[in-house]
Design an enzyme around this catalytic site. Structure first.
Site, PDB file in Angstrom:
ATOM      1  N   GLY A 497      39.221  19.608  47.244  1.00 14.17           N
ATOM      2  CA  GLY A 497      38.992  20.368  46.017  1.00 14.17           C
ATOM      3  C   GLY A 497      40.282  20.565  45.253  1.00 14.17           C
ATOM      4  N   GLY A 500      42.626  25.474  39.315  1.00 11.25           N
ATOM      5  CA  GLY A 500      43.765  26.000  38.598  1.00 11.25           C
ATOM      6  C   GLY A 500      44.798  26.572  39.549  1.00 11.25           C
ATOM      7  CG  PHE A 501      43.989  29.752  41.579  1.00 15.09           C
ATOM      8  CD1 PHE A 501      44.835  30.578  40.855  1.00 15.09           C
ATOM      9  CD2 PHE A 501      42.625  29.928  41.455  1.00 15.09           C
ATOM     10  CE1 PHE A 501      44.333  31.574  40.052  1.00 15.09           C
ATOM     11  CE2 PHE A 501      42.120  30.928  40.643  1.00 15.09           C
ATOM     12  CZ  PHE A 501      42.965  31.740  39.936  1.00 15.09           C
ATOM     13  N   GLY A 502      45.502  25.451  42.705  1.00 13.56           N
ATOM     14  CA  GLY A 502      46.149  24.538  43.634  1.00 13.56           C
ATOM     15  C   GLY A 502      45.166  23.531  44.203  1.00 13.56           C
ATOM     16  CG  ASP A 616      37.754  31.346  38.146  1.00 17.76           C
ATOM     17  OD1 ASP A 616      36.873  31.094  37.295  1.00 17.76           O
ATOM     18  OD2 ASP A 616      38.536  30.487  38.573  1.00 17.76           O
TER      19      ASP A 616
END
Ligand SMILES: *[C@@H]1O[C@H](CO)[C@@H](O)[C@H](O)[C@H]1NC(C)=O
Ligand SMILES: *[C@@H]1O[C@H](CO)[C@@H](O)[C@H](O)[C@H]1NC(C)=O
Ligand SMILES: *[C@@H]1O[C@H](CO)[C@@H](O)[C@H](O)[C@H]1NC(C)=O
Ligand SMILES: *[C@@H]1O[C@H](CO)[C@@H](O)[C@H](O)[C@H]1NC(C)=O
Ligand SMILES: *[C@@H]1O[C@H](CO)[C@@H](O)[C@H](O)[C@H]1NC(C)=O
Ligand SMILES: *[C@@H]1O[C@H](CO)[C@@H](O)[C@H](O)[C@H]1NC(C)=O
Ligand SMILES: *[C@@H]1O[C@H](CO)[C@@H](O)[C@H](O)[C@H]1NC(C)=O
Ligand SMILES: *[C@@H]1O[C@H](CO)[C@@H](O)[C@H](O)[C@H]1NC(C)=O
Length: 808
Positions: A497, A500-502, A616
């Site tokens: 996966g 936006g966070f990594g 989110d």
């Protein structure tokens, strides 16, 4: 008497007679026995009492059942001695006993309440609307009541426990089989020794414990929290009685808790629409609940793909050969003998069902700190814990022998286990810290003044880590090398996966455990190391069946890595938006996912200590485990990018990435207003997506589409056609409800949206639905690709936070 008067008199008389017969319906008097198919009916026609038969009319019993569901028998009188025919007569004897006679056999007494041996004229037996059959004398004093003599069922208002004056026990025993109500192999009893808890016994062996009452729920039944909105739990522990009772919050709801013939406790609620009993909870919940499966000081059983026994830290398998053969019942033995008083400390086992308390002492008045001191000063004390989790934990349970039947549960409690200090010695990283400290101390000898200052600092931090270790424990830190090896050197083929966070990698730990490794992207990082660690600890403490469990973190140089449990069915969006796979998601599974997400959010929003807004929520952030249980992921992750802790209300300007196009509430997209209602909005969108199998996106406005169909009374057309045909009428009804709740959640005004806690009752028809208002269907186009750059002005706990918004 004139004609009209006579007519009036007759009318009055018939009204009186009617009233009299209605009253008599729920009452048995000495002069009026009942028999055959005659019944007592409670005033509101909720319960009925009469004869019922099993085994093809060959066995007859006197019982009480729900009028709406005659098969749901809640009480049986002659369970061990059936009648052969329907020739039974229910009567009140002159001695004031309720009796069941066999008219075919000279009125032989088949069953008697044995409530009195004196002549009691004027006694009556009355069936109440709560299902209680009450036998009272002419003055109204209760002689006997069925609630005091449970069979296999508890209903609202019925006590479980013990009358300490008489020793009378209120417990359940299962039916032998569906045809045979005589006492079967299973019993469900409250153990009033130690901290009271329910136990399930099978053929004289203890097989399951609920864990002790902890002021809020039974320690091993975290699900109780999830139906607090429907039931009120009441626990009494005084000199006269130890008892537990539940009450339906909605007076008209019908519910029961049954010990069924397979030895499973089932909590069921009547679904008035579907005309079925819905199962709310059953216990034991899984194999890990089996009493003593992992032996003394073992347990710590976790349910992944298989049952895994382990030893509590500081203990080793008592018989390694048997453990290798997967027989852990021999339990674990201490690695290092206790040193008593000064030489021991406590290790905190977090999030567990407390071990068996039968031989424990309980002092509700002590504080937890006092409890720790008491336990430390008594060399026989092996562990302690709070007896009441309210207010951060008060009261004191002390264990003195083996710790039996400990297991991890969602939202479990802290258990402080006594270990020799040498077994408390921390892991590698701690040793590393210790070495560094030693070096600094050496340096201090050389540079006295500077050294003195550094030494003070080092001592301070050492104290903090020791305190952490002993009193609070912490989220495990993983070695970077192990993480790198587990993911094949962060090999691109292991990527599961991206967000936006990594990047998320699938990994396999040396012990074979599969994990999801999230490498946080460097560009968004603002937080300092310590703040980051604090946040991770905080988030790791949030444990719930519907939240993905954070196993730990890894910090190496500039790398920040989070390690989660691996979800074999990956994310929901891969199912619902895939034209082939979405057909495999039945309506029931979808509904379970919706309810699961709702429960997870309620927990995030309401858990008193760490309330949190997800910010989110979207299909990609709902993961599915091997059994398709929905688990919310990425919660709290926005906090990992903040530069301040939660407690400090600074007006620091913070960079954050939050929100995804399609799930963003209008007030947030336009004004940057952050509140719990933002999650409710996203949940509403998600719900519509799950029902329809379609994505809310720029090219297709799902909300507008759903609203249009709703207005035209054609909501069902929104339902995914791949499941629509397989749905029962009740399920279609449920889908319509879901759509309406979804539309309520996406209303423009945040204050009109329901709280998450109100959503679950709405979905389960516990609450009538208001009509949603028209949603704002044109989402503003503020930023591309769903990523927004937000300036945070204040950060408050739980309350409303206003943030400024900048396009990127
Ligand atoms: C019940 O009795 C009827 C008539 O004797 C018989 O046909 C039927 O098979 C019986 N059913 C059961 C479950 O024993
Ligand atoms: C019921 O029938 C059985 C066997 O036919 C007999 O032994 C028993 O006494 C009968 N019981 C009653 C209460 O009539
Ligand atoms: C059995 O009891 C019923 C009701 O009390 C009564 O009417 C009947 O006469 C009794 N029969 C015998 C055989 O005593
Ligand atoms: C009532 O007493 C009789 C005789 O002692 C006994 O056989 C029966 O089981 C008792 N009934 C109940 C319901 O306790
Ligand atoms: C316990 O039994 C005694 C004696 O029958 C009775 O007076 C008391 O009310 C009972 N207590 C409870 C809590 O039912
Ligand atoms: C007992 O309850 C369990 C769990 O709900 C269920 O799977 C089982 O079929 C039930 N057994 C019976 C005999 O109803
Ligand atoms: C498992 O181990 C216990 C004691 O360690 C022993 O009594 C028991 O027989 C073993 N069970 C099996 C199935 O081998
Ligand atoms: C500890 O246990 C031993 C043996 O059971 C007993 O003799 C002793 O009195 C206990 N000590 C305390 C302080 O309870």
């Amino acid at each position: 008497m004139s004609q009209s008067h006579r007519r009036l008199f007759h009318a009055l008389l018939s009204v009186l007679l009617l009233a009299a017969s209605a009253v008599a319906d729920n009452t048995l008097t000495q002069s009026r026995p009942i028999g055959g198919d005659q019944k007592l009916v409670s005033l509101g026609d909720v319960f009925q009492l009469g004869l019922f038969s099993t085994a093809n009319n060959t066995k007859w019993f006197l019982g009480i059942w729900f009028t709406v569901s005659p098969a749901a028998v809640v009480w049986v009188a002659n369970r061990d001695r059936p009648l052969n025919t329907s020739s039974g007569v229910v009567a009140l004897s002159d001695r004031g006993n309720l009796v069941l006679l066999d008219a075919a056999s000279n009125n032989e007494t088949i069953w008697s309440s044995n409530s009195s041996s004196l002549a009691i004229p004027g006694a009556v037996a009355q069936l109440h609307d709560d299902g209680n059959l009450v036998l009272a004398d002419a003055a109204g004093a209760v002689l006997w009541q069925s609630f005091e003599h449970p069979t296999n069922t508890f209903i609202s208002g019925m006590r479980s426990g013990r009358n300490l004056t008489t020793g009378a026990l209120w417990s359940l025993s299962s039916w032998r089989s569906a045809d045979d109500p005589s006492a079967g192999d299973y019993r469900y009893v409250m153990d009033t020794q130690g901290s009271p808890e329910h136990e399930l016994w099978s053929k004289g062996r203890k097989t399951y414990r609920t864990g002790p009452w902890n002021g809020v729920r039974f320690s091993g039944v975290p699900e109780m929290t999830s139906f607090e909105d429907m039931f009120e739990f009441q626990f009494t522990n005084n000199a006269d009685e130890v008892s537990y009772v539940y009450h339906n919050r909605d007076g008209s709801a019908l519910s029961r808790v049954v010990l069924n013939e397979s030895g499973v406790m089932q909590r069921m609620v009547w679904d008035r629409t579907a005309l079925t009993w819905n199962n709310f909870w059953s216990g034991p919940r899984d194999q890990c609940d089996t009493y003593g499966l992992c032996g003394a000081f073992g347990g710590v059983c976790d349910m992944g793909d298989a049952v895994v026994c382990g030893c509590i830290r500081g203990f080793m398998p008592g018989s390694p050969a048997e453990w290798r053969m997967r027989n852990a019942s021999g339990g674990c033995a201490r690695s290092t003998p206790l040193q008593c008083a000064g030489g021991d400390g406590f290790y905190v086992l977090r999030g567990v069902k407390l071990p068996e308390t039968h031989g424990s002492t309980v002092d509700g008045g002590a504080t937890l700190a006092e409890c720790g001191r008491r336990c430390l000063s008594n060399c026989n004390c092996t562990a302690y814990a709070a007896s009441d989790i309210r207010g951060g934990g008060t009261g004191c349970i002390q264990w003195f022998g083996d710790l039996m039947d400990t297991r991890y549960v969602d939202d479990g409690q802290d258990l402080f286990v006594r270990l020799a200090k040498s077994d408390l010695e921390p892991t590698k990283t701690k040793k590393f810290v210790a070495v560094i400290t030693a070096v600094i101390l050496g340096f201090a000898l050389l540079l006295l003044l500077l050294g003195f200052m550094i030494w003070r600092k080092a001592r301070h931090s050492k104290e903090v880590t020791m305190f952490d270790e002993i009193m609070r424990g912490e989220c495990p830190t993983y070695d970077f090398g192990i993480i790198r090896a587990a993911t094949g050197g962060f090999c691109p083929k292991n990527v599961v996966g991206r967000g936006g966070f990594g990047i998320v990698y699938k990994g396999k730990m040396p012990d074979g455990q599969e994990v999801a490794v999230k490498k946080l992207s460097a560009e968004n990082r603002v937080q300092g190391l310590k703040e980051f660690k604090n946040e991770v600890d905080l988030i790791a403490k949030l444990q719930h069946r519907n939240l993905v469990r954070l196993l730990g973190c890894c910090i190496q140089g500039s790398e920040r890595i989070l390690v989660y449990e691996y979800m074999s069915n990956r994310s929901l969006d891969a199912f619902i938006f895939d034209s082939r796979r979405r057909a495999s998601l039945s309506w029931k599974t979808r509904m379970d996912v919706i309810l699961g997400v709702a429960r997870g959010l309620v927990y995030l929003h309401q858990d008193s200590r760490h309330t949190m807004i997800h910010r989110d929520l979207k299909a990609a952030n709902v993961l599915l485990d091997g059994e398709m249980v929905a688990k919310i992921s990425d919660f709290g992750i926005a906090k990992l990018f903040s530069s301040t802790g939660d407690d400090r209300v600074d007006s620091t300007v913070t960079d954050r990435i939050v929100g995804t196009y399609g799930y963003m509430s209008p007030e947030y997209a336009m004004d940057g207003m952050v509140s719990f209602m933002q999650d409710v909005y996203s949940f509403g969108v998600l719900q519509l997506e799950i029902v329809s199998g379609r994505r809310n996106q720029r090219s297709f406005n799902l909300i507008a589409h759903a609203w249009k169909l709703f207005e035209e009374n054609k909501s069902l057309e929104l339902l995914d056609s791949t499941v629509r045909d397989g749905c029962s009428p009740a399920e279609l009804e449920q889908a319509v409800t879901c759509i309406q709740v979804g539309l309520l959640c996406v209303q423009e005004s945040p204050s009109r949206r329901p709280q998450m806690a109100a959503v679950i009752p709405m979905l389960s028809h516990q609450q009538t639905l208001v009509r949603p208002l028209r949603p704002v269907v044109c989402l503003p186009v503020t930023a591309p690709a769903g990523l927004l750059h937000v300036l945070e002005v204040t950060s408050g706990r739980g309350g409303l936070t206003i943030t400024g918004l900048e396009g990127r």
